[in-house]
Scaffold this motif. Structure first.
Motif, PDB file in Angstrom:
ATOM      1  N   ALA A 160      55.611   9.966  16.741  1.00 57.56           N
ATOM      2  CA  ALA A 160      57.024   9.990  17.086  1.00 57.56           C
ATOM      3  C   ALA A 160      57.725  10.220  15.629  1.00 57.56           C
ATOM      4  CB  ALA A 160      57.230   8.352  17.705  1.00 57.56           C
ATOM      5  N   GLU A 161      57.133   9.665  14.433  1.00 60.32           N
ATOM      6  CA  GLU A 161      57.626   9.704  13.413  1.00 60.32           C
ATOM      7  C   GLU A 161      57.825  11.312  13.039  1.00 60.32           C
ATOM      8  OE1 GLU A 161      58.443   7.305  10.100  1.00 60.32           O
ATOM      9  OE2 GLU A 161      59.365   6.825  12.532  1.00 60.32           O
ATOM     10  N   ILE A 162      56.740  11.949  13.081  1.00 59.99           N
ATOM     11  CA  ILE A 162      56.921  13.485  13.058  1.00 59.99           C
ATOM     12  C   ILE A 162      57.930  14.254  13.942  1.00 59.99           C
ATOM     13  CG2 ILE A 162      55.309  15.677  13.005  1.00 59.99           C
ATOM     14  CD1 ILE A 162      53.048  13.777  12.788  1.00 59.99           C
ATOM     15  N   LEU A 163      57.728  13.845  15.037  1.00 62.17           N
ATOM     16  CA  LEU A 163      58.884  14.619  16.140  1.00 62.17           C
ATOM     17  C   LEU A 163      60.342  14.210  15.749  1.00 62.17           C
ATOM     18  CD1 LEU A 163      56.958  13.959  19.521  1.00 62.17           C
ATOM     19  CD2 LEU A 163      57.029  16.193  17.990  1.00 62.17           C
ATOM     20  N   ALA A 164      60.356  12.918  14.836  1.00 63.82           N
ATOM     21  CA  ALA A 164      61.722  12.490  14.469  1.00 63.82           C
ATOM     22  C   ALA A 164      62.197  13.368  12.859  1.00 63.82           C
ATOM     23  CB  ALA A 164      61.739  11.165  14.234  1.00 63.82           C
ATOM     24  N   GLY A 165      61.049  14.164  12.437  1.00 65.24           N
ATOM     25  CA  GLY A 165      61.404  14.893  11.320  1.00 65.24           C
ATOM     26  C   GLY A 165      60.983  14.430  10.027  1.00 65.24           C
ATOM     27  N   ARG A 166      60.043  13.508  10.212  1.00 59.60           N
ATOM     28  CA  ARG A 166      59.345  12.774   9.071  1.00 59.60           C
ATOM     29  C   ARG A 166      57.813  13.635   8.662  1.00 59.60           C
ATOM     30  NH1 ARG A 166      63.010   9.160  10.512  1.00 59.60           N
ATOM     31  NH2 ARG A 166      61.916   8.192  12.280  1.00 59.60           N
ATOM     32  N   HIS A 167      57.302  13.564   7.705  1.00 62.49           N
ATOM     33  CA  HIS A 167      55.886  14.131   7.463  1.00 62.49           C
ATOM     34  C   HIS A 167      55.447  13.538   6.351  1.00 62.49           C
ATOM     35  CE1 HIS A 167      58.362  16.452   4.659  1.00 62.49           C
ATOM     36  NE2 HIS A 167      57.227  16.510   3.745  1.00 62.49           N
ATOM     37  N   PHE A 168      54.069  13.987   6.222  1.00 60.89           N
ATOM     38  CA  PHE A 168      52.984  13.228   5.400  1.00 60.89           C
ATOM     39  C   PHE A 168      52.711  13.908   3.902  1.00 60.89           C
ATOM     40  CE2 PHE A 168      51.112  12.022   9.516  1.00 60.89           C
ATOM     41  CZ  PHE A 168      51.898  11.275   9.988  1.00 60.89           C
ATOM     42  N   GLY A 169      52.780  13.220   2.842  1.00 57.98           N
ATOM     43  CA  GLY A 169      52.310  13.690   1.666  1.00 57.98           C
ATOM     44  C   GLY A 169      50.828  13.033   1.544  1.00 57.98           C
ATOM     45  N   ASN A 170      50.041  13.416   0.311  1.00 60.43           N
ATOM     46  CA  ASN A 170      48.792  13.216   0.137  1.00 60.43           C
ATOM     47  C   ASN A 170      48.555  12.229  -1.196  1.00 60.43           C
ATOM     48  OD1 ASN A 170      46.442  14.125  -2.112  1.00 60.43           O
ATOM     49  ND2 ASN A 170      48.097  15.645  -1.690  1.00 60.43           N
ATOM     50  N   ALA A 171      47.829  11.233  -1.226  1.00 56.82           N
ATOM     51  CA  ALA A 171      47.483  10.824  -2.426  1.00 56.82           C
ATOM     52  C   ALA A 171      45.778  10.250  -2.587  1.00 56.82           C
ATOM     53  CB  ALA A 171      48.331   9.123  -2.527  1.00 56.82           C
ATOM     54  N   LEU A 172      45.059  11.478  -2.787  1.00 56.05           N
ATOM     55  CA  LEU A 172      43.842  11.321  -2.596  1.00 56.05           C
ATOM     56  C   LEU A 172      43.034  11.203  -4.072  1.00 56.05           C
ATOM     57  CD1 LEU A 172      43.074  14.307  -0.052  1.00 56.05           C
ATOM     58  CD2 LEU A 172      43.316  11.684   0.505  1.00 56.05           C
ATOM     59  N   SER A 173      43.405  12.145  -4.842  1.00 57.07           N
ATOM     60  CA  SER A 173      42.528  12.248  -6.251  1.00 57.07           C
ATOM     61  C   SER A 173      42.785  11.211  -6.831  1.00 57.07           C
ATOM     62  CB  SER A 173      42.853  13.585  -6.784  1.00 57.07           C
ATOM     63  OG  SER A 173      42.643  14.547  -5.808  1.00 57.07           O
ATOM     64  N   GLU A 174      41.737  10.989  -7.931  1.00 55.56           N
ATOM     65  CA  GLU A 174      41.653  10.011  -8.982  1.00 55.56           C
ATOM     66  C   GLU A 174      41.014  10.664 -10.085  1.00 55.56           C
ATOM     67  OE1 GLU A 174      40.530   5.941  -7.903  1.00 55.56           O
ATOM     68  OE2 GLU A 174      41.268   6.162  -5.979  1.00 55.56           O
ATOM     69  N   ARG A 175      41.739  10.375 -11.279  1.00 57.29           N
ATOM     70  CA  ARG A 175      40.567  10.780 -12.574  1.00 57.29           C
ATOM     71  C   ARG A 175      39.660   9.813 -13.027  1.00 57.29           C
ATOM     72  NH1 ARG A 175      46.288  12.687 -15.700  1.00 57.29           N
ATOM     73  NH2 ARG A 175      46.565  14.535 -14.468  1.00 57.29           N
ATOM     74  N   GLY A 176      38.697  10.554 -13.589  1.00 56.54           N
ATOM     75  CA  GLY A 176      37.471   9.371 -14.342  1.00 56.54           C
ATOM     76  C   GLY A 176      36.591   9.144 -13.237  1.00 56.54           C
ATOM     77  N   THR A 177      36.338   9.467 -12.206  1.00 57.30           N
ATOM     78  CA  THR A 177      35.630   9.252 -11.164  1.00 57.30           C
ATOM     79  C   THR A 177      34.376  10.158 -11.042  1.00 57.30           C
ATOM     80  OG1 THR A 177      36.850  10.069  -9.292  1.00 57.30           O
ATOM     81  CG2 THR A 177      37.145   7.784  -9.688  1.00 57.30           C
ATOM     82  N   ARG A 178      33.293   9.874 -10.849  1.00 60.04           N
ATOM     83  CA  ARG A 178      32.187  10.667 -10.683  1.00 60.04           C
ATOM     84  C   ARG A 178      32.336  11.636  -9.437  1.00 60.04           C
ATOM     85  NH1 ARG A 178      27.096  11.039  -8.502  1.00 60.04           N
ATOM     86  NH2 ARG A 178      27.520   9.282  -7.347  1.00 60.04           N
ATOM     87  N   THR A 179      32.459  11.482  -8.353  1.00 55.70           N
ATOM     88  CA  THR A 179      32.605  12.401  -7.192  1.00 55.70           C
ATOM     89  C   THR A 179      33.853  12.380  -6.395  1.00 55.70           C
ATOM     90  OG1 THR A 179      31.914  10.708  -5.518  1.00 55.70           O
ATOM     91  CG2 THR A 179      30.223  11.798  -6.859  1.00 55.70           C
ATOM     92  N   ALA A 180      34.132  13.252  -5.724  1.00 51.95           N
ATOM     93  CA  ALA A 180      35.713  13.322  -4.914  1.00 51.95           C
ATOM     94  C   ALA A 180      35.765  12.077  -3.928  1.00 51.95           C
ATOM     95  CB  ALA A 180      35.725  14.759  -4.169  1.00 51.95           C
ATOM     96  N   ARG A 181      34.687  11.556  -3.431  1.00 55.99           N
ATOM     97  CA  ARG A 181      34.868  10.448  -2.808  1.00 55.99           C
ATOM     98  C   ARG A 181      34.787   8.820  -3.335  1.00 55.99           C
ATOM     99  NH1 ARG A 181      33.172  10.932   2.398  1.00 55.99           N
ATOM    100  NH2 ARG A 181      34.266  12.952   2.337  1.00 55.99           N
ATOM    101  N   ASP A 182      34.912   8.965  -4.774  1.00 60.43           N
ATOM    102  CA  ASP A 182      34.957   7.573  -5.465  1.00 60.43           C
ATOM    103  C   ASP A 182      36.447   7.338  -5.652  1.00 60.43           C
ATOM    104  OD1 ASP A 182      32.261   7.560  -5.838  1.00 60.43           O
ATOM    105  OD2 ASP A 182      32.209   8.527  -7.812  1.00 60.43           O
ATOM    106  N   PHE A 183      36.744   6.557  -4.678  1.00 59.66           N
ATOM    107  CA  PHE A 183      38.138   6.042  -4.820  1.00 59.66           C
ATOM    108  C   PHE A 183      38.333   4.719  -5.406  1.00 59.66           C
ATOM    109  CE2 PHE A 183      38.015   8.900  -0.910  1.00 59.66           C
ATOM    110  CZ  PHE A 183      38.675  10.171  -1.789  1.00 59.66           C
ATOM    111  N   ALA A 184      38.687   4.564  -6.619  1.00 62.26           N
ATOM    112  CA  ALA A 184      38.558   3.176  -7.333  1.00 62.26           C
ATOM    113  C   ALA A 184      40.053   2.365  -7.386  1.00 62.26           C
ATOM    114  CB  ALA A 184      38.360   3.415  -8.676  1.00 62.26           C
TER     115      ALA A 184
END
Length: 393
Positions: free
Chosen positions: A109-133
């Motif tokens: 419903a949010e999307i159909l009302a004109g709102r959309h998502f951004g991302n906050a995935l990556s972190e620096r200094g971690t060993r792998t892309a799945r290490d979310f500290a």
């Protein structure tokens, strides 16, 4: 309010029409690093953030193949604008795979009302892309408190919701939806990459941001079964690279006709009639056609795996996407560089900003190494070993 496309064909047509407008000022926006607020607003108004919302919730519900065509068209108009919806659709897919019925209903419903998502995935200094500290503290009421910093957060400058990846106490990944205007959210426009300059891929800081339980989705559950979640994300990246190649070939053609000079020994009046130039352009066109064909094949495989979610279909879809990703990587880099040779020295004029296509290609293709795509493809074709279920294939 968005104008919801009635069909996949209408969505592709709108993307193509918008891309034609985007291409007019693409070089200037890149050169001046003018952030595309108006262009993203045009995406919203055209309904191009609504495309995978199911028909049952009022959206077009288009499949992967058609969505890939939309991304290719948009990116051919402006590579940065074309990348901005990628993370939005990635997280709509998170909801499809791991959200509750209530969460899907709310965010659709949010999307159909004109709102959309951004991302906050990556972190620096971690060993792998799945290490979310990043801090992800559980509260007694089931909510979580986010505290920390994310980098390369594409599209957050333009988004209404920022979706954050974080690991719980047991190392399991969750997605948290946070309003972009939350007082504890601080977005910095500090992206300084050589390419994709106007994607808004800056830094986001979270200062003790509470996320209610209803805005938390257990992403880790996706990988407990056969899935094409990761392949879908990679597929959109392949579409972006393909669009960059399409743009470079288009501008190369225009400049060969308007700017290039034939060599004296050819005896022709136009560079476009030089057989060596024709042959060279044919090689570049072949790379683009191959990328587009493999992208469509991958889209069909994803749609099949979605309709019939078997282990065999999931593996084939992942392999098909790996092939498309590998070819689109080559096409984007080869075409964006090769057109310079066919145009000649004049192509290096900075005022043309033709090199933006190569900068965009080189920057975006660094997301995931091509060598791994070839490894996964080879293992599947040679030894029937399916690509890994890790969200990155």
């Amino acid at each position: 309010m968005p104008r919801i496309p009635a069909s996949a064909a209408e969505a592709i047509t709108r993307a193509r029409q918008l891309a034609e407008r985007l291409a007019v000022d693409d070089a200037r926006r890149d050169a001046e690093r003018t952030l595309p607020y108006d262009e993203v607003r045009a995406l919203t108004e055209a309904g191009l953030f609504t495309l995978t919302v199911p028909r049952a919730h009022g959206g077009p519900g288009i499949g992967a193949r058609s969505l890939g065509e939309v991304f290719t068209e948009l990116t051919a108009g402006d590579a940065s604008v074309g990348q901005i919806p990628q993370n939005h659709y990635f997280f709509v897919n998170v909801l499809a795979h791991a959200g509750t019925d209530e969460q899907r209903a709310f965010f659709h419903a949010e999307i159909l009302a004109g709102r959309h998502f951004g991302n906050a995935l990556s972190e620096r200094g971690t060993r792998t892309a799945r290490d979310f500290a990043i801090g992800f503290e559980r509260q007694d009421d089931g909510s979580r408190v986010l505290d920390g910093t994310k980098f390369y957060a594409t599209g957050t400058l333009f988004a209404h919701w920022i979706t954050v990846y974080a690991n719980d106490e047991e190392g399991r990944t969750h997605a948290a939806w946070v309003p972009a205007d939350h007082p504890g959210v601080h977005i910095e426009d500090d992206w300084n990459g050589m390419g994709q300059r106007t994607t808004g891929s800056g830094t986001v800081r979270f200062d003790r941001v509470r996320v209610p339980a209803e805005h938390l989705v257990p992403v880790h559950t996706i990988f407990e079964k056969d899935e094409v979640f990761g392949a879908f994300g990679q597929y959109l990246h392949a579409a972006i690279d393909t669009g960059i190649a399409v743009a470079a070939l288009r501008d190369g053609k225009r400049l060969i006709h308007s700017l290039a000079r034939p060599r004296l020994e050819t005896g022709v009046a136009r560079a476009a009639d030089d057989e060596a130039v024709i042959d060279g352009f044919g090689e570049l066109a072949l790379r683009v056609r191959a990328a587009r064909a493999l992208l469509r094949e991958a889209g069909d495989a994803l749609d099949t795996a979605h309709a019939e979610p078997t282990a065999e279909h999931a593996a084939e879809a992942s392999a098909a996407v790996a092939a498309a990703r590998a070819q689109s990587d080559v096409a984007a880099l080869a075409v964006s560089s090769g057109v310079f040779e066919l145009i000649g020295t004049r192509a290096a004029d900075r005022d043309l900003n033709l090199h933006r296509h190569w900068r965009n290609a080189r920057t975006h293709t660094l997301h995931d190494p091509r060598r791994l795509k070839l490894r996964y493809l080879g293992a599947w074709e040679l030894n029937d070993t399916p690509p890994p279920r890790n969200g990155l294939v």
